[in-house]
Design an enzyme around this catalytic site. Sequence first.
Site, PDB file in Angstrom:
ATOM      1  N   ASP A  23      42.012  32.626  23.083  1.00  0.00           N
ATOM      2  CA  ASP A  23      43.034  33.040  24.047  1.00  0.00           C
ATOM      3  C   ASP A  23      43.385  34.477  23.696  1.00  0.00           C
ATOM      4  OD1 ASP A  23      45.272  33.563  25.536  1.00  0.00           O
ATOM      5  OD2 ASP A  23      46.515  31.961  24.679  1.00  0.00           O
ATOM      6  N   LYS A  87      46.407  44.297  27.102  1.00  0.00           N
ATOM      7  CA  LYS A  87      45.816  43.458  28.152  1.00  0.00           C
ATOM      8  C   LYS A  87      46.310  43.887  29.545  1.00  0.00           C
ATOM      9  CE  LYS A  87      45.418  38.496  29.234  1.00  0.00           C
ATOM     10  NZ  LYS A  87      45.759  37.170  28.679  1.00  0.00           N
ATOM     11  N   GLU A 187      43.009  30.751  32.375  1.00  0.00           N
ATOM     12  CA  GLU A 187      43.948  30.139  31.435  1.00  0.00           C
ATOM     13  C   GLU A 187      44.491  28.786  31.917  1.00  0.00           C
ATOM     14  OE1 GLU A 187      46.527  33.497  30.896  1.00  0.00           O
ATOM     15  OE2 GLU A 187      45.011  34.554  29.732  1.00  0.00           O
ATOM     16  N   ASP A 211      52.570  28.945  33.901  1.00  0.00           N
ATOM     17  CA  ASP A 211      52.257  29.710  32.683  1.00  0.00           C
ATOM     18  C   ASP A 211      53.064  30.997  32.646  1.00  0.00           C
ATOM     19  OD1 ASP A 211      51.178  31.288  30.685  1.00  0.00           O
ATOM     20  OD2 ASP A 211      49.092  30.889  31.208  1.00  0.00           O
TER      21      ASP A 211
END
Length: 620
Positions: A23, A87, A187, A211
């Site tokens: 992850d 990211k 994800e 999420d």
Amino acid sequence: MAKIAINIATGSLQQAEMIVGIDLGTTNSLVAIIHPESKQPIALKEHNSSSLVPSIIHFDPLGNPVVGEEAKQYLETDPQNTIFSAKRLMGKSYKDIKENANFFTYKVIDDDTDSLVKVQVGDKFYSPIDLSSFILKELKQRAEHILKTPVTKAVITVPAYFNDAQRQATRDAGKLAGLDVMRIVNEPTAASLAYGLGLRKDEEKTIAVYDLGGGTFDISILHINNGIFEVLSTNGNTYLGGDDLDRTIVQYWMNESGITSDDLNVNKELSQGLRLRAEEAKKHLSSNDSFSVDWNGDTLAITKATFESLLKPLIDQTIASCKSALADAKLTAENIDTIVMVGGSTRVPAVKEAVSAFFGKPVNDSVNPDEVVALGAAVQADILAGNNKDFLLLDITPLSLGIETMGGLMDTLIPRNAKIPTKVGRQYTTHKDGQSDMRISVFQGERDLVKDNRKLAEFSLKGIPGMPAGLPKVEVSFLINADGILVVKAKELRSGVEQEIEVKPQYGLTDDEVEKMLMDSITHAKDDMQTRALVEARTEGEQILSVTEKFVSKNAPLLEKEELMATASAMQALQLALTMDDKDLIHSKIEELNEISRPFAERAMDAAVSGALKGKSITE
Ligand code: AMP
């Protein structure tokens, strides 16, 4: 035959080449594997330490990168050389992040162009791919140290909203770190796998995966049936996460103490200091009613009630996304059987309460929300390693994909929300005699005119042998592989000439932009339909004019004088109609010209010419 190695730490046998699940998070990253004995997914960690590796890179004065907790310590003392949230920069240009530029306390090159961002540290420049590769390299080394075996293969997860460019950037970062990236997985798909949902063959369920991580928010609606996972819809915001919750507290403290944004701009240490205290406060408030800390002689304090009032607009935004995702999936909240919570920020009680209230049932948060995605990536890795053959994972495309046809129209090959992997082919033709090149422009978006959509790529199919217009048969095929990467191929079927490209868009779209593109397509639907009808009428009119002109000049001796005169005046009338914005007028003039030319056309029109009237052609 698989190689067998001995794990020196445990003395147990294990496969030499295991595939790990990674992850690669905005805030934290981690590695998980399927335990060789228990067959359960576990997050890798050194004794007594956390499985989470902060996704932070610090460069020392010599320019050497250090990743993780050690780097995090420098957020306050050396912000210019300490990179966090890299990211968020993946696949982005400076234009994409301009509005949030203040958020980055390090130097993001602001050349204000469409080119991909770079980060400047000292006199060196790093791309987000370089930066992510440092994190991945660190994860790889840690995993090798813990497992006492080389780690060269990985499954890496990305937010559901990552587009092709961002997925490709993640893949490239893996490659740079010495990892063979076996699969890029969404994800939420990984999270649901970690929950073991759908493991029973006869299980049929509809799941919402909520999420809220450090930097991104995704809501995904999944349907699981017969061991098959299907993502029905996704929605979210790549600029909403725990970092934003921290910022609301920073803002609150700034208001309370009179600190201005200018103060923060000139004093990066002050800005980072406040940010870290704010995160501390937020975590504390997940299980306490108030927070207070002495800092630089001042007291920074906030109550849970105040925090919750600050949070409300952000939580409301996520709930609005949940609504849209349900609407896209053509479902209502009652249709959702299970709600899965992912990401550290779902530990905030107000978040859980709001999500639970919206869906009308308790949320499922039994798996550690920080680890759940990596654990699921490990499950996927295990499936890829061939240990669990019963699964098939399906994802969807967030926006329609197509090519430009005559008149600048969008011809959609793969509609939005199509399941991937997928392959679609369609035939096109040329519109000029002897046309040897055909330009294929690939667009993403929902609007009828390509100028309103986003161009992903362009290439030319060259070397089409000379043929009359309409004769070449060019098959354009779109293939989206399981990683969500688009491969476009054009092949002239008569000659076999072909050309292929992998679409790597120049820079990414934020999901705000995705949402805007969708909204625009709805608000402009009527105008777009009218424009499309007009453009189509014009294109048809132009083609008929050109074909008729050719026909007349070639066959003039065969035609009566009256026929020639009538044709010329009908052509002139059509020509005039083409300059006006009236599709009905164009159609009636086309019809009139057809009426006049039909008798002699029937006498002599050959297949090549009639071919040109059919089929869509692409601008050359
Ligand atoms: P992730 O991207 O999933 O690693 O999410 C990390 C985010 O979760 C960060 O913004 C953290 O501040 C946040 N977080 C971690 N623990 C807690 C907690 N106990 N309460 C609230 N937020 C938390």
